[in-house]
Design a protein around this motif. Structure first.
Motif, PDB file in Angstrom:
ATOM      1  N   ARG A 216       4.663   3.949   8.458  1.00 44.23           N
ATOM      2  CA  ARG A 216       3.439   3.904   7.648  1.00 44.23           C
ATOM      3  C   ARG A 216       3.020   2.495   7.250  1.00 44.23           C
ATOM      4  O   ARG A 216       2.020   2.330   6.566  1.00 44.23           O
TER       5      ARG A 216
ATOM      6  N   LEU B 157       3.472   3.865  13.256  1.00 46.29           N
ATOM      7  CA  LEU B 157       3.511   5.326  13.318  1.00 46.29           C
ATOM      8  C   LEU B 157       4.738   5.883  12.599  1.00 46.29           C
ATOM      9  O   LEU B 157       4.660   6.888  11.915  1.00 46.29           O
ATOM     10  N   ARG B 158       5.864   5.206  12.734  1.00 47.95           N
ATOM     11  CA  ARG B 158       7.083   5.769  12.144  1.00 47.95           C
ATOM     12  C   ARG B 158       7.221   5.397  10.670  1.00 47.95           C
ATOM     13  O   ARG B 158       7.733   6.169   9.884  1.00 47.95           O
TER      14      ARG B 158
ATOM     15  N   SER C  30       4.125   1.271  17.252  1.00 48.26           N
ATOM     16  CA  SER C  30       5.151   2.314  17.122  1.00 48.26           C
ATOM     17  C   SER C  30       5.834   2.190  15.762  1.00 48.26           C
ATOM     18  O   SER C  30       6.205   3.202  15.162  1.00 48.26           O
TER      19      SER C  30
ATOM     20  N   MET D 202      -0.799   1.523   7.418  1.00 48.67           N
ATOM     21  CA  MET D 202      -1.626   2.726   7.347  1.00 48.67           C
ATOM     22  C   MET D 202      -2.338   2.855   6.015  1.00 48.67           C
ATOM     23  O   MET D 202      -3.084   3.808   5.796  1.00 48.67           O
ATOM     24  N   GLY D 203      -2.096   1.941   5.108  1.00 45.45           N
ATOM     25  CA  GLY D 203      -2.655   2.082   3.758  1.00 45.45           C
ATOM     26  C   GLY D 203      -4.044   1.487   3.624  1.00 45.45           C
ATOM     27  O   GLY D 203      -4.735   1.251   4.615  1.00 45.45           O
ATOM     28  N   LEU D 204      -4.423   1.254   2.381  1.00 46.64           N
ATOM     29  CA  LEU D 204      -5.775   0.786   2.098  1.00 46.64           C
ATOM     30  C   LEU D 204      -6.088  -0.537   2.784  1.00 46.64           C
ATOM     31  O   LEU D 204      -7.224  -0.791   3.159  1.00 46.64           O
TER      32      LEU D 204
ATOM     33  N   GLN E 133      -4.922  -1.574   5.634  1.00 42.95           N
ATOM     34  CA  GLN E 133      -4.860  -1.398   7.093  1.00 42.95           C
ATOM     35  C   GLN E 133      -3.973  -2.450   7.770  1.00 42.95           C
ATOM     36  O   GLN E 133      -4.245  -2.842   8.902  1.00 42.95           O
TER      37      GLN E 133
ATOM     38  N   CYS F 278       0.831  -1.213   0.000  1.00 39.96           N
ATOM     39  CA  CYS F 278       0.000   0.000   0.000  1.00 39.96           C
ATOM     40  C   CYS F 278       0.858   1.252   0.000  1.00 39.96           C
ATOM     41  O   CYS F 278       0.559   2.224  -0.686  1.00 39.96           O
ATOM     42  N   GLN F 279       1.914   1.255   0.802  1.00 45.89           N
ATOM     43  CA  GLN F 279       2.719   2.461   0.958  1.00 45.89           C
ATOM     44  C   GLN F 279       4.061   2.355   0.252  1.00 45.89           C
ATOM     45  O   GLN F 279       4.872   3.273   0.324  1.00 45.89           O
TER      46      GLN F 279
END
Lengths: 481, 404
Positions: A426, A423-424, A420, A429-431, A433, A397-398
């Motif tokens: 990604r 957060l650092r 953690s 964090m993409g589609l 999850q 995703c990223q």
């Protein structure tokens, strides 16, 4: 809005069995599924507009098909098709005992209140990163199977399968019967590891049907001249814009043999089939406790002997509690329904126990077989570690490579938890999850810091668990005033 | 037994930044974090750099009149500090200061903008009041309903997922020590020093975290929303309260919103980050089911917050309707009794400092730098007396012996 008695997420074997048991005792049941029809992945049905001759004619599917027929014919079950459960919403203050589900379907978003919720959301293929794995043509074996099963659609001409799970034999055979050419089926582990099951003759005897099915598949592949190799795997996918060949390495004592001994096999599709990951994001978002299992699907939902999760009113059954196959899922679904009936006061403890006894008997034998299968099906971590080269994409995703991720861990020695790291870096964090990268992020972190997966922890699951059009949320907002 | 000059409780932005400034001032520092660094509000806020007075402060403008005056020199220092931060820490922090607008939709809101403009410029803030047509030219993504805006050229955003860790890394290079997975469970005043003890928390760093004892000259309570819990370990009440907030993030989109967007009369903050996602928040609550526990993982989004926040945002920026909501998340921030930061030495406790509350992200680096100066040198480059916890001494009248 009056809450339904039981909302079931997933219309696979666990969901169908639970629904049948619950309606038989008078509960009002709604089953929610992303597909258009019941059956789950194991009995993936053709779309209503398509007729498929000889759909899943193998004997091994027969018991599940009977379940499907019973469920489909039971008019007391309410179905909610093409609908995704986006998450658990905050509880209604006027009815704090009920759960509220956030749904997204053809009509937009909506809410469903339920006194009890059973999550039987199944599992998906473990997507193993290796050089070239994001080339078109590289697919999960389960994804290929979904196409063949439901529509007898063979999405290519020449296939290679690589991994460690016996399912790839079945998919290879289905592709072959659908008209595809199978160039090879490769198992990373040595044959000896797979034959560990022969040391359990009684267990084998009890599950003769499944073993004969695999045996029959092997026989057909052999007769068709399809090589099934053990101790070798695909180490790279090659091609310009589309898969053209796979590079195959033999393994000696778990180590890939050197470059010069590797061999290319031309193909346009690769089915990757190592293992499966459970869909536990909904229970996790609801706050249910989970445990790590590298063999049984990553973060699996903790349940008691009645499939109750740690959250009151939330139950889990089937693969969500650890990958064990459709037969186990069905029994767990029934057990979960009996627990709901008991917890809602429809059955007393003695009645529930009596009804559960035969289910538990079947489960104990099935569970043992599933455990052996899980054990022989996952290769040692070293195989993955060699596949995850620095330039390999870890998070699709990223677009984050294994090397970049490792570099961040080197730079930031305080990163120990999955959250953690998310957060650092990604990752997660993409589609998707983190549905795809989470497994490897966990194992890489545990490895890097020499800590347990429990210390790494899962990514926090967030709602919506799948992206949803903002316009649909706003339309609903207007509707509610 | 670990010994240091300053034990910092809390590995969020203020704790990690203070570790950096204090080690630079020659102090030996240990940071004690119960979970992972940057795991609380510091890493979960939306990263706004809002230098104009916020909506939440405007609501109480009259009561806060005197204190707000003190915020202006702070703000000027903060702007200067942000401009040099990437160079100072040697890292890309996705810091942009392209300007921010605070929009108004109604005549009443326009009037409030006008008053705000006069008030803030009188105190020395550089702001521009934009008419509807000026706004159209600069921010074509806004809906026609927006009547005007107050523009602040220095506003922008920074990636909160990077900043704290960048400070921690820089501090580590200077010799600061970080113990994560270490929950402080006892704080004792000895004759001339403080004694702290930690226990292991569930998620943690196996190498450093866990049960340990510490001796230090000074304590800095930088525990954010949980600073009151930490304060009670030493026998003082610090009036800071955990507040759960909900945030929304869209899928990645082509460049659309170039500013930090805030609203003068509605709860809205919005920005587009480098990858293209739009972060939408503005103070919509989340549910905190276990207020007694520590750790912010338990906060759950409220459906009404998610819908209300998105509806507000889509009315101001209509192109949002075409995007997908990717995720909602929650965080817990600490709000003090009077909304202003707690920054200074706690009068009842020798060598016990606190830095928490206020606008924790926008002013975090400034709070950290100033408290570090106070700890190391006994004075600060800018006056911080108005933010001293001494203003709440009355609630500790009968507490002072409790921790001894």
């Amino acid at each position: 809005m009056r809450p339904v008695d039981l909302a079931i997420v997933g219309a696979g074997p666990a969901g169908m069995a639970a629904a049948l048991t619950a309606v038989a005792h008078g509960l009002r049941v709604v089953v929610i599924d992303e597909q258009q029809q019941a059956g789950g992945q194991i009995l993936r049905q053709p779309p209503a507009a398509i007729r498929v001759r000889n759909w899943l004619r193998d004997r091994v599917y027969r018991r599940q098909q009977q379940l499907l027929q019973r469920a489909q014919q039971d008019s007391r079950i309410e179905w909610c098709w093409q609908t995704t459960v986006l998450g658990f919403l905050d509880r209604d203050p006027h009815d704090p005992a009920s759960q509220r589900l956030w749904l997204h379907g053809p009509g937009g978003t909506s809410e469903l209140a339920a006194r009890s919720v059973l999550v039987a959301a199944g599992c998906h293929d473990l997507a193993v990163p290796f050089p070239g794995w994001n080339l078109p043509g590289v697919m999960a074996a389960g994804g290929l199977q979904a196409m063949v099963k439901s529509q007898q659609l063979v999405p290519g001409e020449r296939f290679v399968f690589a991994g460690s799970h016996p399912l790839q034999l079945i998919v290879a055979d289905q592709i072959r019967r659908g008209g595809g050419e199978v160039a090879a089926v490769l198992f990373a582990q040595p044959l000896g590891a797979m034959l560990g099951v022969r040391k359990r003759p009684l267990l084998m005897l009890r599950h003769l049907g499944k073993l004969l099915h695999i045996g029959g598949v092997m026989w057909r592949l052999w007769r068709a001249g399809i090589p099934v190799r053990f101790g070798s795997t695909v180490v790279a996918a090659e091609g310009e814009r589309q898969l053209a060949a796979v590079r195959v390495a033999r393994l000696r004592d778990g180590v890939f043999e050197p470059e010069q001994t590797r061999e290319d096999i031309a193909c346009d599709h690769l089915g990757v089939c190592y293992s499966f990951l459970v869909a536990s994001e909904l229970p996790r978002q609801a706050g249910a406790a989970v445990s790590w299992s590298a063999e049984r699907g990553g973060w699996i939902v903790d349940v008691d002997g009645w499939q109750r999760s740690s959250v009151a009113g939330l139950y889990a059954a089937g693969e969500t509690t650890g990958v064990a196959g459709a037969d186990v899922a069905r029994e767990e679904g029934e057990l979960a329904a009996l627990a709901v009936l008991q917890d809602q006061g429809v059955l007393d403890a003695a009645q529930a126990e009596k009804l559960a006894a035969p289910v538990r008997r079947r489960l104990s034998s099935l569970g043992e077989f599933a455990a052996v299968l899980a054990q022989i099906s996952l290769p040692p971590w070293g195989v993955f570690e060699q596949l995850l080269t620095d330039s390999t994409t870890l998070c699709k995703c990223q677009g984050i490579s294994v090397g970049e991720f490792g570099g961040l861990l080197q730079e930031h020695s305080t990163i120990a938890t999955a959250n953690s790291a998310k957060l650092r870096s990604r990752t997660g964090m993409g589609l998707c999850q983190g549905r795809y990268c989470g497994y490897f992020v966990t194992r890489l972190l545990a490895r890097h810091n020499e800590i347990s997966a429990a210390e790494v922890g899962p990514f926090s699951a967030r709602s919506p668990v799948k992206p949803v059009p903002i316009a649909d949320i706003l339309a609903r907002e207007r509707e509610l005033g | 037994m670990h010994s240091c000059d300053v034990a910092i409780i809390g590995g969020g932005l203020i704790g990690c930044a203070a570790a950096f400034y204090l080690t630079r001032l020659g102090k030996r520092v240990i940071v004690l974090e119960s979970d992972a660094l940057n795991g609380g509000a510091s890493g979960r806020n939306a990263g706004s750099l809002h230098f104009q007075l916020e909506y939440r402060l405007l609501e109480y403008q009259e009561q806060l009149q005197d204190h707000i005056a003190h915020l202006v020199p702070f703000t000027r220092r903060a702007i200067e500090q942000w401009r040099g931060l990437e160079t100072l820490l040697g890292e890309d922090l996705e810091l942009v200061m392209h300007g921010g607008i605070m929009v108004a939709e109604t005549a009443d809101q326009l009037q409030r903008l006008q008053q705000k403009y006069e008030f803030e410029t009188r105190h020395g803030m550089q702001l521009e009041l934009l008419s509807r047509s000026e706004l159209r030219a600069r921010a074509p993504y806004l809906d026609d309903r927006v009547q005007g805006a107050l523009y602040c050229a220095d506003e922008g955003h920074c990636n909160p997922r990077y900043l704290t860790l960048a400070y921690a890394r820089a501090a580590q290079r200077l010799g600061a020590v970080f113990h994560t997975g270490s929950r402080v469970h006892s704080v004792q005043r000895l004759r001339h020093e403080w004694a702290l003890a930690t226990v292991a928390s569930v998620a943690g760093d196996a190498e450093h975290g866990g049960r340990a004892d510490y001796r230090c000259d000074t304590i800095l309570n930088a525990a954010g929303a949980w600073a009151a819990d930490v304060g009670r370990l030493a026998g003082v009440h610090l009036p800071i309260f955990p507040v759960g907030l909900t945030m929304n993030v869209t899928e990645e989109a082509p460049p659309l919103v170039g500013h930090l967007v805030q609203h003068v009369g509605r709860r809205l903050s919005m920005k587009q980050v480098r990858e293209g996602n739009l972060l939408i928040g503005g103070g919509w609550s989340a549910r905190l089911p276990e207020l007694t526990g520590t750790g912010s993982a338990a906060a759950r989004p409220l459906y009404r917050s998610v819908c209300g926040n998105l509806a507000t945002a889509a009315e101001v920026v209509p192109a949002l309707r075409k995007l997908h909501l990717l995720r909602t998340w929650t965080g817990v921030t600490g709000v003090t009794a009077d909304q202003l930061p707690l920054l200074g030495e706690v009068p009842q406790l020798p060598r016990y400092f606190v830095a928490a509350g206020g606008s924790g992200f926008t002013f975090g680096p400034t709070y950290a730098e100033l408290i570090s100066q106070l700890i190391a040198a006994g004075e600060t480059a800018y006056p911080i007396a108005p933010f001293s916890p001494a203003r709440f001494s009355h609630i500790n009248m009968f507490m002072r012996e409790a921790g001894h």
